[in-house]
Design a protein around this motif. Structure first.
Motif, PDB file in Angstrom:
ATOM      1  N   GLN A 163       6.028  -5.500   3.598  1.00  0.00           N
ATOM      2  CA  GLN A 163       5.175  -4.771   2.653  1.00  0.00           C
ATOM      3  C   GLN A 163       3.864  -5.530   2.448  1.00  0.00           C
ATOM      4  OE1 GLN A 163       6.906  -4.137  -1.211  1.00  0.00           O
ATOM      5  NE2 GLN A 163       5.306  -2.742  -1.859  1.00  0.00           N
ATOM      6  N   GLU A 164       3.932  -6.850   2.345  1.00  0.00           N
ATOM      7  CA  GLU A 164       2.722  -7.653   2.183  1.00  0.00           C
ATOM      8  C   GLU A 164       1.825  -7.538   3.407  1.00  0.00           C
ATOM      9  OE1 GLU A 164       4.175 -11.574   1.319  1.00  0.00           O
ATOM     10  OE2 GLU A 164       4.729 -11.048  -0.734  1.00  0.00           O
ATOM     11  N   VAL A 165       2.442  -7.502   4.589  1.00  0.00           N
ATOM     12  CA  VAL A 165       1.656  -7.375   5.817  1.00  0.00           C
ATOM     13  C   VAL A 165       0.972  -6.019   5.860  1.00  0.00           C
ATOM     14  CG1 VAL A 165       1.862  -7.106   8.325  1.00  0.00           C
ATOM     15  CG2 VAL A 165       2.962  -9.022   7.200  1.00  0.00           C
ATOM     16  N   THR A 166       1.731  -4.951   5.576  1.00  0.00           N
ATOM     17  CA  THR A 166       1.172  -3.603   5.706  1.00  0.00           C
ATOM     18  C   THR A 166       0.114  -3.291   4.645  1.00  0.00           C
ATOM     19  OG1 THR A 166       2.990  -2.657   4.422  1.00  0.00           O
ATOM     20  CG2 THR A 166       3.218  -2.654   6.821  1.00  0.00           C
ATOM     21  N   THR A 167       0.088  -4.027   3.573  1.00  0.00           N
ATOM     22  CA  THR A 167      -0.940  -3.782   2.553  1.00  0.00           C
ATOM     23  C   THR A 167      -2.140  -4.708   2.718  1.00  0.00           C
ATOM     24  OG1 THR A 167       0.183  -5.268   0.998  1.00  0.00           O
ATOM     25  CG2 THR A 167       0.699  -2.903   0.839  1.00  0.00           C
ATOM     26  N   SER A 168      -2.095  -5.578   3.715  1.00  0.00           N
ATOM     27  CA  SER A 168      -3.213  -6.499   3.910  1.00  0.00           C
ATOM     28  C   SER A 168      -4.408  -5.761   4.520  1.00  0.00           C
ATOM     29  CB  SER A 168      -2.805  -7.661   4.823  1.00  0.00           C
ATOM     30  OG  SER A 168      -2.656  -7.208   6.155  1.00  0.00           O
ATOM     31  N   PRO A 169      -5.610  -6.170   4.176  1.00  0.00           N
ATOM     32  CA  PRO A 169      -6.811  -5.523   4.734  1.00  0.00           C
ATOM     33  C   PRO A 169      -6.861  -5.586   6.264  1.00  0.00           C
ATOM     34  CG  PRO A 169      -7.387  -6.923   2.877  1.00  0.00           C
ATOM     35  CD  PRO A 169      -5.943  -7.175   3.192  1.00  0.00           C
ATOM     36  N   ALA A 170      -6.448  -6.688   6.840  1.00  0.00           N
ATOM     37  CA  ALA A 170      -6.484  -6.825   8.296  1.00  0.00           C
ATOM     38  C   ALA A 170      -5.560  -5.804   8.954  1.00  0.00           C
ATOM     39  CB  ALA A 170      -6.085  -8.242   8.700  1.00  0.00           C
ATOM     40  N   TYR A 171      -4.373  -5.633   8.389  1.00  0.00           N
ATOM     41  CA  TYR A 171      -3.430  -4.663   8.946  1.00  0.00           C
ATOM     42  C   TYR A 171      -3.991  -3.246   8.827  1.00  0.00           C
ATOM     43  CZ  TYR A 171       0.755  -1.873   9.690  1.00  0.00           C
ATOM     44  OH  TYR A 171       1.651  -0.950  10.163  1.00  0.00           O
ATOM     45  N   ARG A 172      -4.571  -2.932   7.678  1.00  0.00           N
ATOM     46  CA  ARG A 172      -5.124  -1.589   7.480  1.00  0.00           C
ATOM     47  C   ARG A 172      -6.257  -1.305   8.463  1.00  0.00           C
ATOM     48  NH1 ARG A 172      -6.662  -1.580   1.755  1.00  0.00           N
ATOM     49  NH2 ARG A 172      -5.464  -3.432   1.380  1.00  0.00           N
ATOM     50  N   ARG A 173      -7.155  -2.284   8.647  1.00  0.00           N
ATOM     51  CA  ARG A 173      -8.263  -2.091   9.597  1.00  0.00           C
ATOM     52  C   ARG A 173      -7.726  -1.895  11.016  1.00  0.00           C
ATOM     53  NH1 ARG A 173     -10.715  -6.267   6.571  1.00  0.00           N
ATOM     54  NH2 ARG A 173     -10.056  -7.754   8.153  1.00  0.00           N
ATOM     55  N   THR A 174      -6.759  -2.715  11.396  1.00  0.00           N
ATOM     56  CA  THR A 174      -6.176  -2.610  12.737  1.00  0.00           C
ATOM     57  C   THR A 174      -5.477  -1.268  12.901  1.00  0.00           C
ATOM     58  OG1 THR A 174      -5.856  -4.999  12.806  1.00  0.00           O
ATOM     59  CG2 THR A 174      -4.581  -3.693  14.366  1.00  0.00           C
ATOM     60  N   SER A 175      -4.743  -0.855  11.895  1.00  0.00           N
ATOM     61  CA  SER A 175      -4.040   0.421  11.944  1.00  0.00           C
ATOM     62  C   SER A 175      -5.023   1.579  12.091  1.00  0.00           C
ATOM     63  CB  SER A 175      -3.203   0.587  10.681  1.00  0.00           C
ATOM     64  OG  SER A 175      -2.535   1.808  10.684  1.00  0.00           O
ATOM     65  N   GLU A 176      -6.103   1.534  11.319  1.00  0.00           N
ATOM     66  CA  GLU A 176      -7.112   2.592  11.403  1.00  0.00           C
ATOM     67  C   GLU A 176      -7.760   2.619  12.784  1.00  0.00           C
ATOM     68  OE1 GLU A 176      -9.805   1.839   8.177  1.00  0.00           O
ATOM     69  OE2 GLU A 176      -8.289   2.275   6.650  1.00  0.00           O
ATOM     70  N   THR A 177      -8.075   1.449  13.322  1.00  0.00           N
ATOM     71  CA  THR A 177      -8.701   1.368  14.644  1.00  0.00           C
ATOM     72  C   THR A 177      -7.767   1.924  15.715  1.00  0.00           C
ATOM     73  OG1 THR A 177      -9.952  -0.578  13.963  1.00  0.00           O
ATOM     74  CG2 THR A 177      -9.716  -0.218  16.329  1.00  0.00           C
ATOM     75  N   LEU A 178      -6.486   1.535  15.647  1.00  0.00           N
ATOM     76  CA  LEU A 178      -5.524   2.034  16.625  1.00  0.00           C
ATOM     77  C   LEU A 178      -5.315   3.537  16.476  1.00  0.00           C
ATOM     78  CD1 LEU A 178      -2.864  -0.831  16.626  1.00  0.00           C
ATOM     79  CD2 LEU A 178      -4.533  -0.281  18.411  1.00  0.00           C
ATOM     80  N   SER A 179      -5.339   4.023  15.259  1.00  0.00           N
ATOM     81  CA  SER A 179      -5.187   5.456  15.018  1.00  0.00           C
ATOM     82  C   SER A 179      -6.359   6.213  15.635  1.00  0.00           C
ATOM     83  CB  SER A 179      -5.103   5.727  13.518  1.00  0.00           C
ATOM     84  OG  SER A 179      -5.038   7.103  13.270  1.00  0.00           O
ATOM     85  N   GLN A 180      -7.563   5.714  15.416  1.00  0.00           N
ATOM     86  CA  GLN A 180      -8.751   6.355  15.997  1.00  0.00           C
ATOM     87  C   GLN A 180      -8.698   6.306  17.523  1.00  0.00           C
ATOM     88  OE1 GLN A 180     -12.020   4.262  14.218  1.00  0.00           O
ATOM     89  NE2 GLN A 180     -11.762   5.243  12.220  1.00  0.00           N
ATOM     90  N   ALA A 181      -8.276   5.172  18.065  1.00  0.00           N
ATOM     91  CA  ALA A 181      -8.162   5.052  19.518  1.00  0.00           C
ATOM     92  C   ALA A 181      -7.131   6.039  20.047  1.00  0.00           C
ATOM     93  CB  ALA A 181      -7.794   3.624  19.902  1.00  0.00           C
ATOM     94  N   GLY A 182      -6.034   6.201  19.333  1.00  0.00           N
ATOM     95  CA  GLY A 182      -5.001   7.155  19.727  1.00  0.00           C
ATOM     96  C   GLY A 182      -5.516   8.581  19.707  1.00  0.00           C
TER      97      GLY A 182
END
Length: 145
Positions: free
Chosen positions: A91-110
C-alpha cells in the motif's frame, strides 16, 4: 609495565567490539589523567550502568514473552504478521508519487500501443478485404456465363 610505557597507548590496547568494559578501564592510564579515587569512582559507575543494562535486558525479554503470549491468544501467527506487513508495504508503494507517475506513464504507453496495434490491424484487414475483392472480381470475370 615500565613507567615510560604508561603514557603511550599501543594499538593492541584498543578494546575490541564486545570486549568487557571493565577490562578496558583497567588498562594502564596515564598517571596524570585520573587519580586513584577517580578511577575507583568510574569503576563503580561502570558496574552500576552494566547492572542497569542487564536489568533492562531481562525486562525486555520478559516483555517479548508477554507479547508472544498475547499474540498467541489472539491467534496472530507469524504468517499473519508477514501478510499484514507485506500488505502495508505494498500500500505504501502504490501510494508513492514515483509509483503513481510510473503507473500513469505505463498506462499511457499501453493506450498508445493498443491504438497502434488497432490501426495496424485495421490496415491489414482493409488490405485483406481489397485482396479478397480483387480475387472475387477476377474470378467473376473469368467464369463462363
Amino acid at each position: 609495565m615500565e613507567e615510560s610505557d604508561q603514557g603511550t597507548q599501543r594499538p593492541d590496547s584498543i578494546p575490541e567490539v564486545g570486549e568487557d568494559a571493565v577490562t578496558t578501564v583497567e588498562q594502564p592510564v596515564s598517571s596524570t589523567a585520573l587519580t586513584e579515587e577517580e578511577q575507583e569512582e568510574l569503576r563503580n559507575e561502570l558496574a552500576k550502568v552494566e547492572e542497569e543494562i542487564q536489568t533492562l535486558s531481562q525486562v525486555l525479554a520478559s516483555k517479548e514473552k508477554q507479547v508472544a503470549e498475547i499474540k498467541r491468544k489472539l491467534g496472530i501467527t507469524p504468517l499473519n504478521e508477514l501478510r499484514q506487513n507485506l500488505s502495508k508495504s505494498w500500500q505504501e508503494v502504490t501510494t508513492s508519487p514515483a509509483y503513481r507517475r510510473t503507473s500513469e506513464t505505463l498506462s499511457q504507453a499501453g493506450q498508445k500501443a493498443t491504438a497502434a496495434f488497432s490501426s495496424v490491424g485495421s490496415a491489414i484487414s482493409r488490405k485483406l478485404e481489397d485482396v479478397r475483392l480483387q480475387s472475387f472480381s477476377n474470378s467473376f470475370r473469368s467464369s463462363p456465363v
